[in-house]
Design a protein around this motif. Structure first.
Motif, PDB file in Angstrom:
ATOM      1  N   GLU A  38       0.797  -1.219   0.000  1.00  0.00           N
ATOM      2  CA  GLU A  38       0.000   0.000   0.000  1.00  0.00           C
ATOM      3  C   GLU A  38       0.833   1.276   0.000  1.00  0.00           C
ATOM      4  O   GLU A  38       0.838   1.996  -0.989  1.00  0.00           O
ATOM      5  CB  GLU A  38      -0.980   0.028   1.186  1.00  0.00           C
ATOM      6  N   HIS A  55      -3.531   4.356  15.624  1.00  0.00           N
ATOM      7  CA  HIS A  55      -4.217   4.120  14.355  1.00  0.00           C
ATOM      8  C   HIS A  55      -5.137   5.296  14.007  1.00  0.00           C
ATOM      9  O   HIS A  55      -5.152   5.768  12.871  1.00  0.00           O
ATOM     10  CB  HIS A  55      -5.024   2.829  14.431  1.00  0.00           C
ATOM     11  N   GLY A 113      -0.847   2.083  10.751  1.00  0.00           N
ATOM     12  CA  GLY A 113      -1.703   1.596   9.679  1.00  0.00           C
ATOM     13  C   GLY A 113      -1.233   0.251   9.172  1.00  0.00           C
ATOM     14  O   GLY A 113      -0.493  -0.483   9.839  1.00  0.00           O
ATOM     15  N   SER A 114      -1.648  -0.079   7.960  1.00  0.00           N
ATOM     16  CA  SER A 114      -1.334  -1.392   7.392  1.00  0.00           C
ATOM     17  C   SER A 114       0.162  -1.608   7.219  1.00  0.00           C
ATOM     18  O   SER A 114       0.683  -2.702   7.440  1.00  0.00           O
ATOM     19  CB  SER A 114      -2.062  -1.562   6.053  1.00  0.00           C
ATOM     20  N   ARG A 115       0.886  -0.566   6.803  1.00  0.00           N
ATOM     21  CA  ARG A 115       2.331  -0.715   6.622  1.00  0.00           C
ATOM     22  C   ARG A 115       3.028  -0.953   7.958  1.00  0.00           C
ATOM     23  O   ARG A 115       3.953  -1.764   8.055  1.00  0.00           O
ATOM     24  CB  ARG A 115       2.920   0.516   5.937  1.00  0.00           C
TER      25      ARG A 115
END
Length: 253
Positions: free
Chosen positions: A9, A192, A198-200
């Motif tokens: 991402e 968050h 986050g996703s990373r």
């Protein structure tokens, strides 16, 4: 440098396999120290991880430390001071709320300097003979202070040691670990919401998680080499060096 190992991402996870292996090594060493003393993962691994990728702190570091905290909470469960843990948990929301409030109004670096200075003064006084605070109020304050320092400076251990460094090694390790198992998910959720986990960040933590398991094996060997008499000076020393490293990072760099 070599092309990234993988992408997710927001960008590459590691620039090269050398960086990944180096990060894995310092995570292993940090996790080994934390498995032995109850704190120290961020102190050992943090400076190197910050250079490799600033996104590795604070969220991924806190997430990876959860593995060690889970192990310490299980291994030292018989020595956990349950009453002190309950009072610390009750005080934690105030520390979290205060930390979030200040983060929205005060520069993060300034808060880290304040927390580190407090830890240095408190540890210095204890090395000088001052006994740490005791009693119910102190146990509530331990939760407030530890949650606050975790939120604003990613430094749960040093603040906790200010209040609990005089306890027996299994009590320090087990009580701090069980407290962080409750507070870390909340802190990660708040990070968050603030866009800092986050996703990373999650993938960074997962990619380096094997290092924490290797660190647990290292800690199993180190525990037998640290006597009760050595434990308190060691945890206070680690807290002191941790605070100094944060001050150096914020002021000198």
């Amino acid at each position: 440098m070599a092309k990234g190992l993988t992408h997710f991402e927001t960008g590459p996870i590691f620039v090269s396999i050398i960086e990944y292996l180096f990060a894995l090594l310092v995570i292993t060493l940090g996790a080994g120290v934390q498995a032995t003393l109850g704190l120290g993962a961020a102190l050992i691994a943090g400076p190197v991880l910050t250079v490799i990728d600033p996104d590795l702190l604070p969220g991924p570091m806190l997430a990876m430390a959860t593995i060690v905290n889970f192990r310490n909470a299980i291994a030292d469960r018989a020595s956990i001071d349950v009453s002190a843990w309950k009072r610390a948990v009750v005080g934690a929301p105030l520390g979290l709320a205060f930390g979030i409030l200040l983060l929205t109004n005060v520069e993060e670096g300034s808060l880290s300097v304040i927390v580190s200075t407090f830890v240095l003064i408190a540890v210095g006084l204890q090395f000088g003979g001052l006994k740490p605070p005791k009693g119910r109020l102190a146990e509530h304050l331990a939760g407030v202070a530890t949650a606050f320092s975790s939120t604003v400076a990613a430094m749960p251990g040093p603040m906790f040691v200010v209040f609990y460094g005089h306890r027996k090694p299994p009590t320090v390790r087990g009580t701090l670990a069980s407290f962080m198992l409750v507070s870390t998910p909340v802190i990660l959720f708040l990070l968050h919401l603030d866009g800092r986990f986050g996703s990373r960040h999650l993938l960074l933590a997962l990619s380096l998680a094997p290092g924490t398991f290797l660190g647990l094996q290292l800690g199993r060997s180190l525990r037998t080499k640290v006597s009760v008499a050595q434990f308190r000076p060691l945890v206070l020393g680690v807290a002191c060096v941790s605070a100094i490293s944060v001050l150096f990072k914020e002021i000198a760099i």
